[in-house]
Design a protein around this motif. Structure first.
Motif, PDB file in Angstrom:
ATOM      1  N   LEU A 144      -0.932   4.112  -4.654  1.00 38.20           N
ATOM      2  CA  LEU A 144      -2.591   4.399  -4.827  1.00 38.20           C
ATOM      3  C   LEU A 144      -2.798   3.733  -6.055  1.00 38.20           C
ATOM      4  O   LEU A 144      -4.128   4.054  -6.820  1.00 38.20           O
ATOM      5  CB  LEU A 144      -3.833   5.967  -4.151  1.00 38.20           C
ATOM      6  N   ASN A 170      -9.090   0.723  -1.843  1.00 33.62           N
ATOM      7  CA  ASN A 170      -8.581   2.608  -1.516  1.00 33.62           C
ATOM      8  C   ASN A 170      -8.215   2.779  -2.948  1.00 33.62           C
ATOM      9  O   ASN A 170      -8.556   4.231  -3.403  1.00 33.62           O
ATOM     10  CB  ASN A 170      -7.225   2.614  -0.312  1.00 33.62           C
ATOM     11  N   GLY A 210       0.942  -1.221  -0.110  1.00 31.84           N
ATOM     12  CA  GLY A 210      -0.366   0.293  -0.561  1.00 31.84           C
ATOM     13  C   GLY A 210       1.089   1.359  -0.197  1.00 31.84           C
ATOM     14  O   GLY A 210       0.487   2.032   0.787  1.00 31.84           O
ATOM     15  N   ARG A 265      -4.964  -6.681   3.750  1.00 29.34           N
ATOM     16  CA  ARG A 265      -4.272  -6.003   4.205  1.00 29.34           C
ATOM     17  C   ARG A 265      -4.220  -4.875   3.177  1.00 29.34           C
ATOM     18  O   ARG A 265      -4.455  -3.833   2.924  1.00 29.34           O
ATOM     19  CB  ARG A 265      -2.727  -5.891   5.182  1.00 29.34           C
ATOM     20  N   CYS A 278      -6.162  -1.811   0.952  1.00 34.08           N
ATOM     21  CA  CYS A 278      -5.787  -0.899   0.086  1.00 34.08           C
ATOM     22  C   CYS A 278      -5.894  -1.360  -1.452  1.00 34.08           C
ATOM     23  O   CYS A 278      -5.874   0.253  -2.035  1.00 34.08           O
ATOM     24  CB  CYS A 278      -3.762  -1.166   0.366  1.00 34.08           C
ATOM     25  N   THR A 300       0.067  -2.387  -5.634  1.00 33.40           N
ATOM     26  CA  THR A 300      -0.354  -3.125  -5.264  1.00 33.40           C
ATOM     27  C   THR A 300      -0.252  -4.595  -4.574  1.00 33.40           C
ATOM     28  O   THR A 300       0.080  -4.929  -3.767  1.00 33.40           O
ATOM     29  CB  THR A 300      -1.522  -2.527  -4.292  1.00 33.40           C
TER      30      THR A 300
END
Length: 689
Positions: A282, A447, A279, A440, A444, A287
Motif C-alpha cells: 500500500l 488504495n 500492488g 490495475r 492500487c 506501486t
C-alpha cells in the motif's frame, strides 16, 4: 513424293503421335504393304521378347494372341495401309508365352527406296500408356486450375512456364516471366534469399520446403504479403538436373492470425504478471514503480509514471485541471542503463504543464494520447516549451503514448510509454493493453491513497486518545512510551493510563483492541474513557472488566480487546492484578530479581460468559512493574517464550532511570519496521517517603 530417311520419319512420327508419348517405352515397327515386318527396333525386342531375326519377314498379325480375335489387328493394319492413321488396342503374344495388351498407333509413310507404302507402327504397353496419359491429364489440370502458384524453371533459374495462379499472385503475365529470373521481375521481395533456396534444391537434389517469400508485388503494391515456397529438382532419365518445379502459397492471412494469437498470448501473460506484481504493498511510489517495471521491455522500452502533485503530497484531489497540470514523477523504468530515462526528469521532481500540453490533454480527456509516428513534424508544437521531445527523437524514440491513471472515476496521474526498438509503432491492441495495466495500477495507487488517508486519520485519533500528561500519585514513579506501527502497517488500538485514586492508590491499565485502523483507534478511545470513569468509582477490577465488556457488546460491530489492570498501594506494595487475555506483567525487585507474575490469563474482553479473576501480590518497596502490549514481544521469526526470556534478560539491568529503561527495551526488542503498535508502561513502587 519426296522420300524421307527412315530414322527421320520415325522421329517425326513419334513427335506427331502425342506430347506425352516420349514418356513411354514405345516400340517402333515397320511393315511393307503386304504386312511383312521390315523393321524391329530394340524397344520392340524389349517389349515382346522377340529378336529381329525371329520376326523380320513375318506378317505382323502373327504376333497377335493366338486365341484372340485377330480381325481388329488386321483391320487396324489395313486401315493404316490404305492411307489413314489409326489407333487402337490389341492383345499380342509375348515370346515367353503370355498375353500382353498393347496400345498401337499406325500410320503410312512413303517407302525409303522405292515407291509404295510403308506402315509405321508404334506400340506401348496399354497399362503404362493409360497411367502416363492419366498423369498428363492430372498435371495439365493441376497446372491450369490449381489455386497454388506453380512454376517450372531451368537450371539458370529462369522461368519456363507459370500457371494462372502464380500470374495472379505476382501481378505479371506469363510472358513477363518467361526467360527471366525472380530477382529481375520482383525487386520488392526477398528474391535473393529465394534463389539461394532454389539453387540449394538444384545442387543437392533434396526438396526445399516452406521457404518464405515476403514483400510486395504488382498484384498488391500497397501491402506486404508472406508466401510459402517449395522447390523440387527435375531430372532426366539418367538423374541429371534439367530444371526446377516451384510451388507458392500465400499464407499472409495465416501468418497474421498466428501473429495475433501469439500477441494475444503474450499480452495475457503480461496482464497475469501485472496482477501478481502490481500492488504488492500500500505504498504509492512502490506501486507506480511496479507498473513501470512490468511494462519494460515487453510493451515499451522506457516508461515513466507521474501522479498529481496533490496526491503525492497527501492532499485531497482537486476536481479540475483547467489551468494546466502539476505532476510529480514517482517512477521510471529502466532506472539505469537507458539513454531515454537518463534525459527524462528525475524521480521526485515536480513537472508543470500548460493547458494545451499532451500530458494535460490526456488527463483532462481521460483517454490515451498516442503519437504513433514520432518525427520532426510531431515535435514542432512542443518545441517552444521544452527541448525534451527533440532529445527523445535524437535518442531513437519513434512512438509513444500517455495513458491516464483512472480509479473510481478519479484522475490520479498518467503513465508514458516510449518505444525505440524497430518493432513498429504502438498498435490499437497495445494501447488497450497499456490501459489495462494502467487501470490495475491506478486502483492500487488509489488504495494506497485511501489507506494513507485512513492511516493518518487513525494515527491522529490514536494519539489524541492517549493520555497527554500522566500525573501519578505520590509514591509512584512512571515512564511510558507509545510506538505506532511502521508506515506499511495499519495503526492499532493500543493504549495505557495511570489513574490516581483519592486514598493514594493508583490504577495502572494497559490494553489492546484487536484490529487496526480508524475503527480500532475509536474503540480504544471509548474504552480508555470508560476506564477512567469506572476507576474513579472505586469499582473492583472484576466489576470494571464486566462493565468494559458490556460496552464492547453495545457496539454495532463488536470487537475484542485484551486488558490488564493493576491497583497499586504505594505505601504497602500491595497489588491487585486482573488479566483479560493480555501478556503477563513483569516485575523487577530491588535486588535485581526479574520474574513474570503468575496471574491467570483470562479471556479477552468481548468473548463473554467467563468470570474474571483477581490475584493479590505484595511487591517489595522500590520494585518495578512493567506493563506492555503484545507488539513488544511478538515476532514472526521467533518463539514467544524466547522473546519473553529476552525481555526479562534486559530487565535484569534496568539502568539509571525509567525513561532510559523504556528506550532500551524498544531499541533492543523492536525491529526497524514494527508490524504492530506498541504500548509500554513502567512504574516504580517507592518507599512510603
Amino acid at each position: 513424293m519426296e522420300q524421307v530417311p527412315f530414322d527421320e520419319m520415325t522421329t517425326g512420327a513419334a513427335r506427331d503421335a502425342g506430347g506425352w508419348l516420349g514418356a513411354l517405352q514405345v516400340a517402333v515397327v515397320a511393315t511393307g504393304a503386304d504386312g511383312a515386318i521390315v523393321r524391329w527396333d530394340h524397344a520392340a525386342e524389349d517389349l515382346l521378347g522377340y529378336t529381329p531375326h525371329e520376326v523380320l519377314g513375318r506378317h505382323i498379325a502373327d504376333l497377335l494372341h493366338p486365341g484372340a480375335d485377330r480381325s481388329l489387328g488386321r483391320s487396324l493394319w489395313e486401315g493404316a495401309a490404305t492411307g489413314r492413321g489409326v489407333m487402337g488396342m490389341v492383345t499380342a503374344w509375348h515370346r515367353e508365352g503370355r498375353p500382353l495388351d498393347l496400345e498401337i498407333w499406325a500410320c503410312p509413310v512413303p517407302a525409303r527406296h522405292r515407291g509404295g507404302t510403308t506402315v509405321l507402327v508404334f506400340a506401348a504397353e496399354a497399362e503404362a500408356a493409360r497411367r502416363i496419359r492419366g498423369s498428363s491429364v492430372v498435371w495439365d489440370g493441376l497446372f491450369s486450375r490449381s489455386p497454388v502458384g506453380i512454376a517450372v524453371l531451368d537450371t539458370q533459374l529462369r522461368f519456363l512456364r507459370v500457371n494462372p495462379a502464380l500470374e495472379a499472385m505476382n501481378g505479371l503475365s506469363q510472358a513477363a516471366h518467361i526467360g527471366r529470373r525472380l530477382v529481375e521481375i520482383l525487386p520488392d521481395v526477398n528474391a535473393a534469399d529465394m534463389e539461394r533456396a532454389m539453387r540449394r534444391a538444384l545442387d543437392e537434389g533434396r526438396p526445399v520446403l516452406d521457404s518464405r517469400r515476403t514483400g510486395r508485388t504488382p498484384a498488391d503494391p500497397e501491402h506486404d504479403h508472406v508466401w510459402s515456397g517449395s522447390y523440387v529438382r527435375l531430372e532426366d532419365a539418367d538423374g541429371r538436373p534439367i530444371g526446377l518445379a516451384a510451388t507458392l502459397i500465400d499464407i499472409t492471412a495465416q501468418q497474421q492470425a498466428q501473429l495475433e494469437a501469439e500477441t494475444g498470448r503474450r499480452h495475457l501473460a503480461l496482464v497475469n504478471e501485472a496482477t501478481l506484481k502490481i500492488g504488492t504493498s500500500l505504498d504509492l511510489e512502490r506501486t507506480a514503480q511496479e507498473l513501470a517495471d512490468v511494462a519494460v521491455p515487453e510493451l515499451a522500452d522506457a516508461v515513466t509514471v507521474d501522479v498529481l502533485e496533490t496526491l503525492a503530497a497527501g492532499g485531497e484531489l482537486g476536481a479540475g485541471l483547467v489551468g494546466g497540470a502539476t505532476l510529480r514523477r514517482v517512477a521510471k523504468a529502466p532506472l539505469t542503463g537507458s539513454s531515454v530515462t537518463a534525459v527524462l526528469t528525475p524521480l521526485g521532481r515536480t513537472l508543470v504543464f500548460p493547458a494545451n500540453a499532451p500530458y494535460t490533454r490526456a488527463l483532462c480527456e481521460r483517454r490515451p494520447f498516442v503519437v504513433r509516428e514520432f518525427d520532426e513534424e510531431a515535435i514542432v508544437p512542443a518545441a517552444g516549451h521544452s527541448s525534451a521531445p527533440a532529445e527523445l527523437l535524437g535518442l531513437g524514440v519513434h512512438s509513444f503514448m500517455m495513458t491516464p491513471l483512472l480509479a473510481r472515476g478519479v484522475v490520479l496521474g498518467l503513465a508514458t510509454f516510449y518505444r525505440t526498438r524497430a518493432v513498429g509503432p504502438f498498435t490499437e491492441v497495445e494501447v488497450d493493453l497499456a490501459g489495462e495495466l494502467a487501470a490495475r495500477a491506478a486502483v492500487c495507487v488509489d488504495n494506497a491513497r485511501l489507506y494513507r488517508r485512513e492511516h493518518d486519520t487513525a494515527a491522529v485519533l490514536q494519539r489524541s486518545m492517549l493520555p497527554q500528561h500522566i500525573t501519578p500519585p505520590p509514591g509512584i514513579e512512571v515512564a511510558h512510551r507509545y510506538l505506532p506501527a511502521s508506515d506499511v502497517n495499519e495503526v492499532g488500538g493500543d493504549w495505557y493510563d495511570v489513574i490516581a485514586l483519592e486514598d493514594g492508590r493508583a490504577v495502572l491499565v494497559i490494553g489492546d483492541v484487536m484490529g487496526h485502523g480508524t475503527a480500532a483507534a475509536a474503540v480504544m478511545g471509548r474504552l480508555s474513557a470508560s476506564v477512567r470513569a469506572l476507576a474513579r468509582l472505586d469499582l473492583s477490577p472484576e466489576e470494571m472488566l464486566h462493565q468494559l465488556e458490556a460496552a464492547l457488546h453495545d457496539l454495532v460491530e463488536p470487537m475484542l480487546a485484551t486488558f490488564l489492570c493493576i491497583v497499586v498501594d504505594p505505601a504497602t506494595g500491595r497489588c491487585r492484578i486482573t488479566r483479560a487475555g493480555h501478556p503477563p506483567p513483569a516485575t523487577v525487585s530491588p535486588d535485581g530479581t526479574v520474574r513474570l507474575l503468575d496471574v491467570p490469563p483470562g479471556l479477552p474482553l468481548g468473548v463473554g460468559g467467563v468470570p474474571f479473576t483477581t490475584t493479590e501480590v505484595t511487591l517489595p518497596l522500590g520494585s518495578l512493574l512493567v506493563l506492555y502490549t503484545d507488539g513488544l514481544v511478538e515476532s514472526r521469526s521467533c518463539d514467544i517464550d524466547a522473546r519473553l526470556t529476552e525481555l526479562t534478560d534486559l530487565l535484569a539491568d534496568p539502568g539509571p532511570s525509567l525513561p532510559a529503561l523504556c528506550d532500551r527495551l524498544l531499541t533492543h526488542l523492536v525491529p526497524a519496521s514494527a508490524d504492530d503498535d506498541i504500548a509500554l508502561l513502567v512504574a516504580r513502587v517507592n518507599t512510603a517517603d
